[in-house]
Design an enzyme around this catalytic site. Structure first.
Site, PDB file in Angstrom:
ATOM      1  N   HIS A 138      11.838  -0.237  10.636  1.00  0.00           N
ATOM      2  CA  HIS A 138      10.463  -0.702  10.434  1.00  0.00           C
ATOM      3  C   HIS A 138       9.674  -0.666  11.744  1.00  0.00           C
ATOM      4  CE1 HIS A 138      12.191  -3.358   6.945  1.00  0.00           C
ATOM      5  NE2 HIS A 138      12.080  -2.089   6.602  1.00  0.00           N
TER       6      HIS A 138
HETATM    7  C1  LIG Z   1      16.172   4.564   5.479  1.00  0.00           C
HETATM    8  C2  LIG Z   1      14.873   3.786   5.408  1.00  0.00           C
HETATM    9  C3  LIG Z   1      14.740   2.772   4.479  1.00  0.00           C
HETATM   10  C4  LIG Z   1      13.552   2.039   4.412  1.00  0.00           C
HETATM   11  N1  LIG Z   1      13.436   1.056   3.461  1.00  0.00           N
HETATM   12  C5  LIG Z   1      12.284   0.374   3.357  1.00  0.00           C
HETATM   13  C6  LIG Z   1      12.107  -0.612   2.337  1.00  0.00           C
HETATM   14  O1  LIG Z   1      12.995  -0.858   1.515  1.00  0.00           O
HETATM   15  N2  LIG Z   1      10.921  -1.286   2.293  1.00  0.00           N
HETATM   16  C7  LIG Z   1       9.915  -1.043   3.181  1.00  0.00           C
HETATM   17  O2  LIG Z   1       8.866  -1.689   3.090  1.00  0.00           O
HETATM   18  N3  LIG Z   1      10.057  -0.112   4.151  1.00  0.00           N
HETATM   19  C8  LIG Z   1      11.197   0.605   4.255  1.00  0.00           C
HETATM   20  N4  LIG Z   1      11.335   1.551   5.239  1.00  0.00           N
HETATM   21  C9  LIG Z   1      10.244   1.707   6.208  1.00  0.00           C
HETATM   22  C10 LIG Z   1       9.106   2.553   5.664  1.00  0.00           C
HETATM   23  O3  LIG Z   1       9.623   3.743   5.083  1.00  0.00           O
HETATM   24  C11 LIG Z   1       8.171   2.899   6.838  1.00  0.00           C
HETATM   25  O4  LIG Z   1       7.724   1.694   7.427  1.00  0.00           O
HETATM   26  C12 LIG Z   1       6.953   3.677   6.367  1.00  0.00           C
HETATM   27  O5  LIG Z   1       7.332   4.851   5.676  1.00  0.00           O
HETATM   28  C13 LIG Z   1       6.109   4.077   7.569  1.00  0.00           C
HETATM   29  O6  LIG Z   1       4.967   4.750   7.093  1.00  0.00           O
HETATM   30  P1  LIG Z   1       4.094   5.664   8.059  1.00  0.00           P
HETATM   31  O7  LIG Z   1       3.021   6.258   7.225  1.00  0.00           O
HETATM   32  O8  LIG Z   1       3.716   4.878   9.252  1.00  0.00           O
HETATM   33  O9  LIG Z   1       5.082   6.790   8.589  1.00  0.00           O
HETATM   34  P2  LIG Z   1       5.977   7.830   7.777  1.00  0.00           P
HETATM   35  O10 LIG Z   1       6.294   7.338   6.400  1.00  0.00           O
HETATM   36  O11 LIG Z   1       7.098   8.146   8.705  1.00  0.00           O
HETATM   37  O12 LIG Z   1       5.018   9.080   7.584  1.00  0.00           O
HETATM   38  C14 LIG Z   1       4.672   9.911   8.647  1.00  0.00           C
HETATM   39  C15 LIG Z   1       4.540  11.320   8.091  1.00  0.00           C
HETATM   40  O13 LIG Z   1       3.922  12.129   9.084  1.00  0.00           O
HETATM   41  C16 LIG Z   1       4.627  13.333   9.193  1.00  0.00           C
HETATM   42  N5  LIG Z   1       4.417  13.814  10.570  1.00  0.00           N
HETATM   43  C17 LIG Z   1       4.813  13.241  11.718  1.00  0.00           C
HETATM   44  N6  LIG Z   1       4.426  13.968  12.776  1.00  0.00           N
HETATM   45  C18 LIG Z   1       3.749  15.029  12.290  1.00  0.00           C
HETATM   46  C19 LIG Z   1       3.105  16.156  12.887  1.00  0.00           C
HETATM   47  N7  LIG Z   1       3.082  16.338  14.202  1.00  0.00           N
HETATM   48  N8  LIG Z   1       2.509  17.064  12.079  1.00  0.00           N
HETATM   49  C20 LIG Z   1       2.507  16.899  10.737  1.00  0.00           C
HETATM   50  N9  LIG Z   1       3.115  15.857  10.109  1.00  0.00           N
HETATM   51  C21 LIG Z   1       3.724  14.940  10.881  1.00  0.00           C
HETATM   52  C22 LIG Z   1       6.077  12.967   8.884  1.00  0.00           C
HETATM   53  O14 LIG Z   1       6.793  14.102   8.470  1.00  0.00           O
HETATM   54  C23 LIG Z   1       5.891  11.942   7.776  1.00  0.00           C
HETATM   55  O15 LIG Z   1       5.813  12.554   6.515  1.00  0.00           O
HETATM   56  C24 LIG Z   1      12.497   2.314   5.306  1.00  0.00           C
HETATM   57  C25 LIG Z   1      12.630   3.357   6.241  1.00  0.00           C
HETATM   58  C26 LIG Z   1      13.800   4.088   6.281  1.00  0.00           C
HETATM   59  C27 LIG Z   1      13.913   5.227   7.282  1.00  0.00           C
END
Ligand SMILES: Cc1cc2nc3c(=O)[nH]c(=O)nc-3n(C[C@H](O)[C@H](O)[C@H](O)COP(=O)(O)OP(=O)(O)OC[C@H]3O[C@@H](n4cnc5c(N)ncnc54)[C@H](O)[C@@H]3O)c2cc1C
Length: 421
Positions: free
Chosen positions: A298
């Protein structure tokens, strides 16, 4: 998805933002499955980045360090922001296996029955359709807001190699933490105990000017003394939960791992007893946390939202990066602190809100039609396209590219998400 002003590019990595002074006017990217674009990536001679300022004490040091890094990689400054990459926070989870004497848990042997497969694939229901995370709880300890949390992962046995990989644990520690994993019929579940509002702060640092290189990530877990005490409280809550009548009726008993370093150090004192025993027990629990706790995955906070007067602020309440134009961040990194729970639902709300705010900005079609891609000089659009063509090594057709860039408000992914990709 069929809209003319929406372009979704798959298998694409943004490698650089394109700037017209402090206006973000485009992105450069590579497509890994596109032979035309997927050549060896040569770093652009000058790329742009947000960097730290020389403001008060803490930020001053931060700024100097970050400035040195940018200088090393020949990256010019677009906006002086001390908070970029700092304020990194993550939930640390202490996994504890609870053995049960009654056949109530999910396990691989139960899941792989014909009736379960039939229920799932024919009727779309049954045990295979259950999320294994079947319980979540939060609780205050000394204050009014929830401070500790538990997640109940209802699975008596899991694949050691798969789950040690996901949880980033060495295999021998995995087996010390989770006994009987080779027995697919084990009755039990996993409690993940966590401190909801950790006070330690980590940092992300740039280590290369090649966008394919992940940055260095230092989560700095347990640096603040509060966090270890809070994790001990979370552990104690798990122990209390398993002693409740409901759990005792199922024959629940917590497996306490005997990590060498913890047993040697504290002799693993039992609960209760005199002062010495209690001190030894606390030492054992602290060691358990230090050795056995894993990331909750997280991470957030590295482009925090806040007041413009706060030197650590990166984005304003509309997600716009301070000191820049046409650039917003919409992901977990804008959250200044953790919520009292898991973050994903809050992040979805941020994304929805970002979409609304972007639509609001571009609602006025007249001003949209008058919007110029760049404004620093009369011929800057031509210059920009020529620069992009040179950098990418292929020709860019002016009209569609301009339309695309003008009608698209840029969303950037922070270094944190770059690392995750
Ligand atoms: C194994 C696991 C289990 C989890 N379980 C839970 C849960 O049960 N409950 C919960 O609330 N949270 C959970 N989480 C946490 C949650 O998934 C994250 O907090 C959330 O997905 C973060 O969202 P975000 O949009 O910040 O980033 P991300 O979901 O990481 O999205 C970022 C996106 O940007 C893309 N990206 C990055 N850099 C670039 C670039 N240079 N060019 C183009 N695209 C790019 C990536 O490929 C990705 O698709 C879990 C995480 C993991 C890894």
């Amino acid at each position: 998805m069929g809209r003319h002003n929406l372009h979704v590019l798959l298998h694409t990595q943004v490698t650089r933002l394109v700037w017209d002074e402090n206006r973000a006017v485009g992105v450069e990217y590579v497509q890994w499955d596109n032979p035309r674009l997927n050549g060896p990536l040569t770093p652009a001679p000058k790329s742009s980045c947000l960097r730290a300022p020389s403001t008060p004490a803490h930020s001053h040091l931060l700024g100097r360090r970050t400035r040195d890094v940018l200088k090393k990689f020949n990256i010019p400054e677009v906006s002086s922001l001390g908070g970029v990459g700092g304020n990194l926070q993550d939930h640390l989870n202490l996994p504890l296996y609870v053995q049960l004497q009654k056949p109530v848990a999910l396990n691989p042997a139960k899941l792989r029955t014909i009736s379960n497969l039939w229920d799932y694939f024919i009727h779309g229901k049954g045990d295979l359709g259950r999320a294994a995370i079947e319980g979540v709880g939060v609780m205050p300890v000394a204050h009014s807001q929830p401070e500790v949390g538990v997640i109940l992962f209802n699975m008596g046995a899991v694949d050691s190699h798969l789950y040690s990989g996901i949880s980033n644990m060495k295999l021998d520690y995995f087996h010390s933490t989770f006994p009987h994993m080779d027995n697919q019929s084990s009755e039990g579940f996993i409690f993940l105990a966590t401190c909801l509002h950790p006070k330690s702060r980590g940092r992300i640092r740039l280590v290369s000017d090649d966008p394919r290189h992940p940055p260095s990530i230092d989560p700095n877990y347990l640096h603040h003394p509060y966090d270890l005490a809070c994790m001990r409280d979370a552990f104690k809550w798990v122990m209390r939960l398993t002693r409740t009548r409901a759990m005792q009726e199922l024959g629940a008993s917590v497996h306490l791992p005997r990590y060498d370093e913890c047993v040697r150090k504290s002799g693993r004192g039992g609960e209760g007893g005199g002062e010495d025993t209690r001190a030894l027990y606390n030492e054992y629990v602290s060691c358990l946390v230090r050795v056995g706790a894993i990331t909750g995955y997280h991470p957030l906070g590295t482009a925090r939202m806040g007041r413009a007067s706060d030197p650590e602020t990166v984005v304003d309440p509309e997600l716009r990066v301070l000191g820049t134009k046409r650039l917003r961040v919409a992901d977990a990194s804008v959250m200044p602190t953790h919520i009292s729970g898991t973050p994903n639902s809050a992040i979805l709300v941020i994304a929805e809100k970002a979409a609304d705010m972007i639509k609001e900005t571009w609602n006025d079609e007249k001003s949209l039609a008058q919007e110029k891609i760049c404004s620093s000089s009369p011929d800057c659009e031509e210059k920009l396209l020529a620069k992009l063509s040179n950098a990418a090594g292929f020709s860019v057709t002016a009209a569609p590219s301009l339309t695309t860039v003008v009608t698209t408000t840029l969303l950037v992914f922070t270094t944190r998400t770059l690392a995750a990709s």
